[in-house]
Design an enzyme around this catalytic site. Structure first.
Site, PDB file in Angstrom:
ATOM      1  N   LYS A  43       0.798  -1.220   0.000  1.00 14.50           N
ATOM      2  CA  LYS A  43       0.000   0.000   0.000  1.00 14.50           C
ATOM      3  C   LYS A  43       0.836   1.278   0.000  1.00 14.50           C
ATOM      4  O   LYS A  43       0.288   2.356  -0.231  1.00 14.50           O
ATOM      5  CB  LYS A  43      -0.946  -0.001   1.198  1.00 14.50           C
ATOM      6  CG  LYS A  43      -1.987  -1.108   1.139  1.00 14.50           C
ATOM      7  CD  LYS A  43      -3.010  -0.840   0.051  1.00 14.50           C
ATOM      8  CE  LYS A  43      -4.223  -1.738   0.231  1.00 14.50           C
ATOM      9  NZ  LYS A  43      -5.313  -1.362  -0.651  1.00 14.50           N
ATOM     10  N   SER A 277      -2.734 -12.178   4.974  1.00 13.12           N
ATOM     11  CA  SER A 277      -3.235 -12.345   3.609  1.00 13.12           C
ATOM     12  C   SER A 277      -2.231 -13.086   2.732  1.00 13.12           C
ATOM     13  O   SER A 277      -2.604 -13.737   1.758  1.00 13.12           O
ATOM     14  CB  SER A 277      -3.558 -10.986   2.994  1.00 13.12           C
ATOM     15  OG  SER A 277      -2.373 -10.230   2.871  1.00 13.12           O
TER      16      SER A 277
HETATM   17  C1  LIG Z   1      -2.754  -6.917   3.412  1.00 15.76           C
HETATM   18  C2  LIG Z   1      -3.251  -6.514   2.048  1.00 15.76           C
HETATM   19  N1  LIG Z   1      -3.664  -5.289   1.835  1.00 15.76           N
HETATM   20  C3  LIG Z   1      -4.079  -4.928   0.598  1.00 15.76           C
HETATM   21  C4  LIG Z   1      -4.065  -5.783  -0.480  1.00 15.76           C
HETATM   22  C5  LIG Z   1      -4.446  -5.358  -1.859  1.00 15.76           C
HETATM   23  O1  LIG Z   1      -5.643  -4.927  -1.912  1.00 15.76           O
HETATM   24  P1  LIG Z   1      -6.178  -3.867  -2.921  1.00 15.76           P
HETATM   25  O2  LIG Z   1      -7.232  -4.615  -3.621  1.00 15.76           O
HETATM   26  O3  LIG Z   1      -6.695  -2.812  -2.019  1.00 15.76           O
HETATM   27  O4  LIG Z   1      -5.112  -3.370  -3.837  1.00 15.76           O
HETATM   28  C6  LIG Z   1      -3.688  -7.023  -0.284  1.00 15.76           C
HETATM   29  C7  LIG Z   1      -3.700  -7.929  -1.412  1.00 15.76           C
HETATM   30  O5  LIG Z   1      -3.304  -9.002  -1.434  1.00 15.76           O
HETATM   31  C8  LIG Z   1      -3.277  -7.408   1.004  1.00 15.76           C
HETATM   32  O6  LIG Z   1      -2.912  -8.643   1.219  1.00 15.76           O
END
Ligand SMILES: Cc1ncc(COP(=O)(O)O)c(C=O)c1O
Length: 458
Positions: A43, A277
């Site tokens: 992010k 995740s």
């Molecule tokens: C901890 C975490 N945050 C965010 C994301 C990505 O999400 P976004 O769809 O918001 O790009 C992921 C994707 O795997 C993730 O594992």
């Protein structure tokens, strides 16, 4: 190696590592370590792109207030960029997020507003709706809105995607990419990049059980209901406005338990410390790899670092308490004891230890009482109020031995006693000291009983 002018220059250009010891069937599996970004997650990329694009468009200038609803990592990415560029930042965070993430955000200078995790989009307490409202009601504030902001997928279309293609060209290209979806920025951006530059690459979604996305991809239907899940950052109960699922070929629904166990396996086998995740993505990637009949080069992401989850999924006691790890059931009170004495898991003190040691040990292990052990015999119990009453009025008594403050009349229960026998013990304000004949087995507290009852309904 160059010397960088700011931590912001370290965002992106993350390394890729090949799996060596996991069973990937006929395929090769690669990990892009987004955990190596300076804020510890993928992010950071969108923190930078969304703020810089708003600056370029003349919507914000340093000194302004930015507002966002975030599950944590976007907050850290935004906090990093906001801090370096001189913006104030208000973040609305659902209360299921790990304490470590929240401490991290506050320490970076962001203002954190906690809200409920158990309400869906449309509810005034839902974190994104609340963030939008705060932005509207705060004069001069700018709502970042990662769920509707085109500069979120753009970061992946022009950054993450091209990096993957350039890096994977070294091994002959990439046949499939496995990702998760939160705001859907990663998926939408990668999808656009690959559509233009590598159309044969298959897009595979890893989704937590309880999210509505897996059903949408595999069956084309949108469920009215979503359930809750513990994996952080991915899964949705609606289709985000910036999402474009058209090229996603297949999805796998992965349970919390499989996610956590798979993330632990990744650390054990490959030495990679990923977040919760990461376990979901890897579990889906492994299923995909093992289903293939021809060799393929598959890439998945390590979206964030596991540092923030050490006290949760990397903690055996937390895993046991939540029913994600199991011990052989004994059919007696042993099944309620998370820290058995026989495994040296019970935190204890000796009668000759000082009270200050007992107090430090309680704090370190986050427990309110300690059995006092002389050899393998339990001779007493000491809790916070015993220490408090002993030292109050004369703090030098912290250096008295535990034996002077402990309670030696013990509320013992035999290991074969029924569960109901615990209730009167708790009613007297005590913890249950469980014995097998003369042998001390362990302690049972109210929270142990609650965890046990909760596991039974899972
Ligand atoms: C901890 C975490 N945050 C965010 C994301 C990505 O999400 P976004 O769809 O918001 O790009 C992921 C994707 O795997 C993730 O594992």
């Amino acid at each position: 190696m160059p010397i960088h002018a700011s931590v912001l220059e370290l965002i992106g250009r993350t390394p890729i590592v090949k799996a060596r010891r996991l069973d990937t069937g006929p395929c090769e599996l690669y990990f892009k370590l987004e955990s190596q970004n300076p804020g510890g997650s993928i992010k950071d990329r969108i923190g930078l792109s969304m703020i810089e694009a708003a600056e370029k468009a003349g919507k914000i200038k340093p000194g302004d207030t930015l507002v966002e609803g975030t599950a944590g990592n976007t907050g850290i990415g935004l906090a990093l960029v906001a801090q370096q560029k001189g913006y104030k930042l208000i973040l609305v965070v659902p209360d299921k997020m790990s304490r470590e993430k929240i401490f991290n955000l506050k320490a970076m200078g962001a203002q954190v507003v906690l809200t409920r995790s158990d309400v869906a989009k449309g509810h005034p307490d839902y974190y994104q709706d609340m963030a939008e409202r705060i932005a509207r009601e705060t004069p001069g504030a700018y709502f970042i809105n990662q769920f509707g902001n085109p500069d979120n997928p753009a970061a992946h279309e022009t950054g993450t995607g091209p990096e993957i293609l350039e890096q994977m060209a070294e091994v002959g290209g990439v046949d499939a990419v496995v990702f998760g979806c939160g705001s859907s920025g990663t998926m939408t951006g990668l999808s656009r990049c690959f559509a233009a530059k590598s159309p044969h690459t298959e897009l595979i979604l890893a989704d937590p059980v309880g999210s509505i996305l897996e059903e949408y991809i595999n069956r084309g239907t949108i469920s009215e209901k979503s359930a809750s899940w513990m994996v952080e950052g991915i899964g949705e109960d609606f289709l985000p406005p910036i999402s474009d699922f058209t090229r996603v070929k297949k999805a796998y629904a992965i349970s919390d338990k499989e996610s956590f166990l798979t993330a632990r396996e990744l650390l054990e086998k490959e030495g990679i410390l990923g977040g919760s995740s990461t376990g979901t993505l890897l579990a889906a990637a492994l299923r995909y790899c093992r289903e293939q009949t021809t060799p393929k080069k598959v890439l998945t992401l390590v979206p964030d670092t596991g540092n923030k989850y050490i006290s949760k999924m990397y903690n055996d006691y937390w895993m046991l308490d939540n029913g994600f790890l199991e011990r052989e059931p004994s059919g007696d009170l042993r099944d309620l004891i998370t820290r058995p004495y026989s495994k040296r898991d019970t935190i204890v003190v000796a009668p000759t230890d000082l009270l200050i040691t007992a107090w430090q040990r309680m704090k370190l292990y986050d427990v309110s009482q300690l059995p006092v052990m002389e050899g393998d015999n339990i001779v007493g119990i000491v809790d916070e109020s015993d220490v408090l009453l002993h030292v109050y009025g004369d703090e030098s008594r912290f250096r008295d031995p535990v034996a002077t403050a402990m309670v030696s009349k013990l509320d013992k229960l035999d290991v074969t006693s029924p569960i109901e026998a615990l209730l009167p013990v708790f009613d007297r304000g005590h913890v249950a000291i469980v014995m097998d004949g003369e042998k001390f087995v362990g302690l049972i507290t109210r929270i142990d009983l609650l965890n046990y009852l909760r596991r039974r309904v899972q």
